[in-house]
Design an enzyme around this catalytic site. Sequence first.
Site, PDB file in Angstrom:
ATOM      1  N   GLU A  87     -39.197 -57.094 -42.946  1.00 31.87           N
ATOM      2  CA  GLU A  87     -38.746 -55.697 -43.100  1.00 31.87           C
ATOM      3  C   GLU A  87     -39.767 -54.705 -42.546  1.00 31.87           C
ATOM      4  O   GLU A  87     -40.350 -53.928 -43.281  1.00 31.87           O
ATOM      5  CB  GLU A  87     -38.543 -55.403 -44.594  1.00 31.87           C
ATOM      6  CG  GLU A  87     -37.624 -56.355 -45.318  1.00 31.87           C
ATOM      7  CD  GLU A  87     -37.873 -56.404 -46.822  1.00 31.87           C
ATOM      8  OE1 GLU A  87     -38.768 -55.700 -47.325  1.00 31.87           O
ATOM      9  OE2 GLU A  87     -37.176 -57.168 -47.501  1.00 31.87           O
ATOM     10  N   PRO A  88     -40.016 -54.727 -41.246  1.00 35.61           N
ATOM     11  CA  PRO A  88     -41.026 -53.822 -40.694  1.00 35.61           C
ATOM     12  C   PRO A  88     -40.466 -52.416 -40.483  1.00 35.61           C
ATOM     13  O   PRO A  88     -39.326 -52.255 -40.058  1.00 35.61           O
ATOM     14  CB  PRO A  88     -41.337 -54.461 -39.335  1.00 35.61           C
ATOM     15  CG  PRO A  88     -40.039 -55.103 -38.935  1.00 35.61           C
ATOM     16  CD  PRO A  88     -39.346 -55.525 -40.200  1.00 35.61           C
ATOM     17  N   GLY A  89     -41.253 -51.417 -40.820  1.00 30.67           N
ATOM     18  CA  GLY A  89     -40.868 -50.039 -40.552  1.00 30.67           C
ATOM     19  C   GLY A  89     -41.848 -49.433 -39.562  1.00 30.67           C
ATOM     20  O   GLY A  89     -41.545 -49.225 -38.385  1.00 30.67           O
ATOM     21  N   ARG A  90     -43.054 -49.207 -40.054  1.00 33.22           N
ATOM     22  CA  ARG A  90     -44.093 -48.569 -39.243  1.00 33.22           C
ATOM     23  C   ARG A  90     -44.351 -49.311 -37.927  1.00 33.22           C
ATOM     24  O   ARG A  90     -44.533 -48.688 -36.883  1.00 33.22           O
ATOM     25  CB  ARG A  90     -45.393 -48.559 -40.057  1.00 33.22           C
ATOM     26  CG  ARG A  90     -46.514 -47.749 -39.460  1.00 33.22           C
ATOM     27  CD  ARG A  90     -47.806 -47.990 -40.240  1.00 33.22           C
ATOM     28  NE  ARG A  90     -47.631 -47.876 -41.662  1.00 33.22           N
ATOM     29  CZ  ARG A  90     -47.768 -46.744 -42.356  1.00 33.22           C
ATOM     30  NH1 ARG A  90     -48.102 -45.642 -41.736  1.00 33.22           N
ATOM     31  NH2 ARG A  90     -47.593 -46.724 -43.668  1.00 33.22           N
TER      32      ARG A  90
ATOM     33  N   ARG B 124     -48.343 -36.725 -43.408  1.00 33.02           N
ATOM     34  CA  ARG B 124     -49.237 -37.871 -43.606  1.00 33.02           C
ATOM     35  C   ARG B 124     -50.707 -37.505 -43.773  1.00 33.02           C
ATOM     36  O   ARG B 124     -51.360 -38.028 -44.677  1.00 33.02           O
ATOM     37  CB  ARG B 124     -49.056 -38.907 -42.480  1.00 33.02           C
ATOM     38  CG  ARG B 124     -47.632 -39.498 -42.430  1.00 33.02           C
ATOM     39  CD  ARG B 124     -47.510 -40.665 -41.478  1.00 33.02           C
ATOM     40  NE  ARG B 124     -48.264 -41.800 -41.949  1.00 33.02           N
ATOM     41  CZ  ARG B 124     -49.445 -42.171 -41.497  1.00 33.02           C
ATOM     42  NH1 ARG B 124     -50.004 -41.526 -40.494  1.00 33.02           N
ATOM     43  NH2 ARG B 124     -50.061 -43.200 -42.010  1.00 33.02           N
TER      44      ARG B 124
ATOM     45  N   TYR C 152     -51.712 -38.831 -47.325  1.00 25.46           N
ATOM     46  CA  TYR C 152     -52.429 -40.118 -47.315  1.00 25.46           C
ATOM     47  C   TYR C 152     -53.810 -40.018 -46.671  1.00 25.46           C
ATOM     48  O   TYR C 152     -54.405 -41.051 -46.359  1.00 25.46           O
ATOM     49  CB  TYR C 152     -51.673 -41.162 -46.502  1.00 25.46           C
ATOM     50  CG  TYR C 152     -50.213 -41.382 -46.797  1.00 25.46           C
ATOM     51  CD1 TYR C 152     -49.800 -42.011 -47.975  1.00 25.46           C
ATOM     52  CD2 TYR C 152     -49.239 -41.028 -45.879  1.00 25.46           C
ATOM     53  CE1 TYR C 152     -48.458 -42.265 -48.211  1.00 25.46           C
ATOM     54  CE2 TYR C 152     -47.891 -41.276 -46.110  1.00 25.46           C
ATOM     55  CZ  TYR C 152     -47.509 -41.900 -47.279  1.00 25.46           C
ATOM     56  OH  TYR C 152     -46.177 -42.162 -47.504  1.00 25.46           O
TER      57      TYR C 152
ATOM     58  N   CYS D  58     -49.787 -21.987 -46.303  1.00 26.51           N
ATOM     59  CA  CYS D  58     -50.811 -21.505 -47.235  1.00 26.51           C
ATOM     60  C   CYS D  58     -51.257 -22.616 -48.193  1.00 26.51           C
ATOM     61  O   CYS D  58     -51.004 -22.549 -49.397  1.00 26.51           O
ATOM     62  CB  CYS D  58     -50.274 -20.324 -48.011  1.00 26.51           C
ATOM     63  SG  CYS D  58     -49.557 -19.104 -46.906  1.00 26.51           S
ATOM     64  N   GLU D  59     -51.843 -23.651 -47.645  1.00 26.12           N
ATOM     65  CA  GLU D  59     -52.376 -24.764 -48.417  1.00 26.12           C
ATOM     66  C   GLU D  59     -53.576 -25.267 -47.643  1.00 26.12           C
ATOM     67  O   GLU D  59     -53.479 -25.474 -46.428  1.00 26.12           O
ATOM     68  CB  GLU D  59     -51.380 -25.943 -48.471  1.00 26.12           C
ATOM     69  CG  GLU D  59     -50.068 -25.695 -49.132  1.00 26.12           C
ATOM     70  CD  GLU D  59     -50.094 -25.952 -50.628  1.00 26.12           C
ATOM     71  OE1 GLU D  59     -51.124 -26.461 -51.129  1.00 26.12           O
ATOM     72  OE2 GLU D  59     -49.101 -25.619 -51.274  1.00 26.12           O
TER      73      GLU D  59
ATOM     74  N   TYR E 257     -42.734 -42.362 -40.792  1.00 26.51           N
ATOM     75  CA  TYR E 257     -43.107 -41.513 -41.930  1.00 26.51           C
ATOM     76  C   TYR E 257     -43.550 -40.133 -41.430  1.00 26.51           C
ATOM     77  O   TYR E 257     -44.470 -39.528 -41.972  1.00 26.51           O
ATOM     78  CB  TYR E 257     -44.179 -42.206 -42.796  1.00 26.51           C
ATOM     79  CG  TYR E 257     -43.755 -43.610 -43.183  1.00 26.51           C
ATOM     80  CD1 TYR E 257     -42.727 -43.800 -44.099  1.00 26.51           C
ATOM     81  CD2 TYR E 257     -44.313 -44.745 -42.585  1.00 26.51           C
ATOM     82  CE1 TYR E 257     -42.288 -45.079 -44.430  1.00 26.51           C
ATOM     83  CE2 TYR E 257     -43.877 -46.023 -42.901  1.00 26.51           C
ATOM     84  CZ  TYR E 257     -42.864 -46.176 -43.824  1.00 26.51           C
ATOM     85  OH  TYR E 257     -42.422 -47.447 -44.139  1.00 26.51           O
TER      86      TYR E 257
HETATM   87  C1  LIG Z   1     -41.571 -49.384 -47.128  1.00 24.88           C
HETATM   88  C2  LIG Z   1     -41.096 -50.768 -47.218  1.00 24.88           C
HETATM   89  C3  LIG Z   1     -41.102 -51.577 -46.102  1.00 24.88           C
HETATM   90  C4  LIG Z   1     -41.659 -51.145 -44.774  1.00 24.88           C
HETATM   91  O1  LIG Z   1     -43.025 -50.921 -44.801  1.00 24.88           O
HETATM   92  P1  LIG Z   1     -43.816 -50.703 -43.419  1.00 24.88           P
HETATM   93  O2  LIG Z   1     -45.226 -50.624 -43.822  1.00 24.88           O
HETATM   94  O3  LIG Z   1     -43.322 -49.443 -42.817  1.00 24.88           O
HETATM   95  O4  LIG Z   1     -43.542 -51.889 -42.572  1.00 24.88           O
HETATM   96  C5  LIG Z   1     -40.571 -52.854 -46.218  1.00 24.88           C
HETATM   97  N1  LIG Z   1     -40.071 -53.324 -47.388  1.00 24.88           N
HETATM   98  C6  LIG Z   1     -40.054 -52.562 -48.502  1.00 24.88           C
HETATM   99  C7  LIG Z   1     -39.489 -53.110 -49.744  1.00 24.88           C
HETATM  100  C8  LIG Z   1     -40.567 -51.264 -48.462  1.00 24.88           C
HETATM  101  O5  LIG Z   1     -40.569 -50.512 -49.563  1.00 24.88           O
END
Ligand SMILES: *Cc1c(COP(=O)(O)O)cnc(C)c1O
Length: 431
Positions: free
Chosen positions: A287-290, A326, A330, A356-357, A385
């Site tokens: 499940e890659p996002g980033r 971000r 973070y 204004c922060e 993100y």
């Molecule tokens: C956020 C999330 C991801 C993706 O995370 P990345 O760091 O963006 O790859 C995958 N699985 C779950 C359950 C998440 O909450």
Amino acid sequence: MHHFRYVRGKLYCEGVSVESLIKKHGSPLYVYSQKTLTEHFSKLDQALAPLDHMICYAMKANSNLAVMRTLANLGSGFDVVSEGELRRVIAAGGNPKKCVFAGVGKTEQEIEFALRKGIYSFNVESEPELIRINKVAARLKKIAPVAVRVNPNVDAGTHAKITTGTYENKFGIQFEQVEDVYARASKLKNIWLRGIQMHIGSQLTDVKPFESAVKKILPLVQKLTAKYKFEFFSIGGGLGIVYKPALASGSAEWWKTTDAKDILTPSLYAERLVPQLKALGLKILIEPGRFIAGNAGILVTRVEYVKQTGKKNFVIVDAAMNDLIRPAFYDSYHEIVPLNQKNGATVSSDVVGPICESGDTFCKDRPLPRVGEGDYLALLSAGAYGFVMASNYNSRGTVAEVLVNGNKAAVVRARQPVQEIWKTEKIPAWL
Ligand SMILES: *Cc1c(COP(=O)(O)O)cnc(C)c1O
């Protein structure tokens, strides 16, 4: 690796000059590279080729419909965390049957919608959630496919706000309790124990936490697979990207360092994990996002003022923390480069937005080329993100997004007119 680079001193996204996009669509502007998205997906897909696998892109990283369509066309599934995201998958032409539903707070309505759409699996984060899914499935006369999210209690060694795999976090079910939870779940009539899942955190640049987590839970997965005939194991997401290239920003070939040896490449990830995973004989989900979207996007912003105080050189830009949170949220680092390459001496600068922060700061005391009013800067690696976390704070409309494909570019989200921000607000009759 990505496809943002200087060509004769001007920043390009693939075959399109970023300046030409700014002239046409204004500032601030998110710009995405389709080729970069595609290559990241394909690299991972190829690295996992020895396994029966499915990539479920974690769309919370960047859920623009055009980004989603790009990935759906490559055969990607999706990791969704709300009904809204599942509806987005459908709107983008993705397949709900390739979707997993994660998150600790799924409502009855969300569960019902996902069941009706026939999602691949619910990644279950607690026992009350299992009971709720069973209840909703019974009412709909359906069998709900589920996987329990195991919290392996492994520290991913990343930022506290993106670590999810230790007992300090709200996520998953404690390793020691998983077996009992499955035993109780197996008695629920409308539940299908389809698999098991883990996700230990985000922005991991080292393969070791993945190895430790997999090594720790593998015997459990094998034991439970024998008992419940699992179909899949999901290893979660979390593959990190290069935010800070080894070569100085603006140097001729900085982008090449995004393939540096010290980063977690798909081939290293596969080399260390595929043999262990293959031995399971299960379908493997990731499940890659980033990793897919992060380096595929930039945020371009105009320099409005340069303000020199005794100590500081403040570069005040038209993008702000509401467009890219971000750094404030973070403490994250984004490389900042001018659209027009500059060769002179650098100046220690703070790049700040107009909000204004004090947190509305993109970088502090960073050596940057000297820029002035009317110059443009690009914040790199803003594809994940980034826009998805935008807000209307300070009544600022959300910015436009553009997708580039070779020499073509298209607006994939229009800039939000400010009147739309208060369109759904109402003043009561007594005022
Ligand atoms: C956020 C999330 C991801 C993706 O995370 P990345 O760091 O963006 O790859 C995958 N699985 C779950 C359950 C998440 O909450």
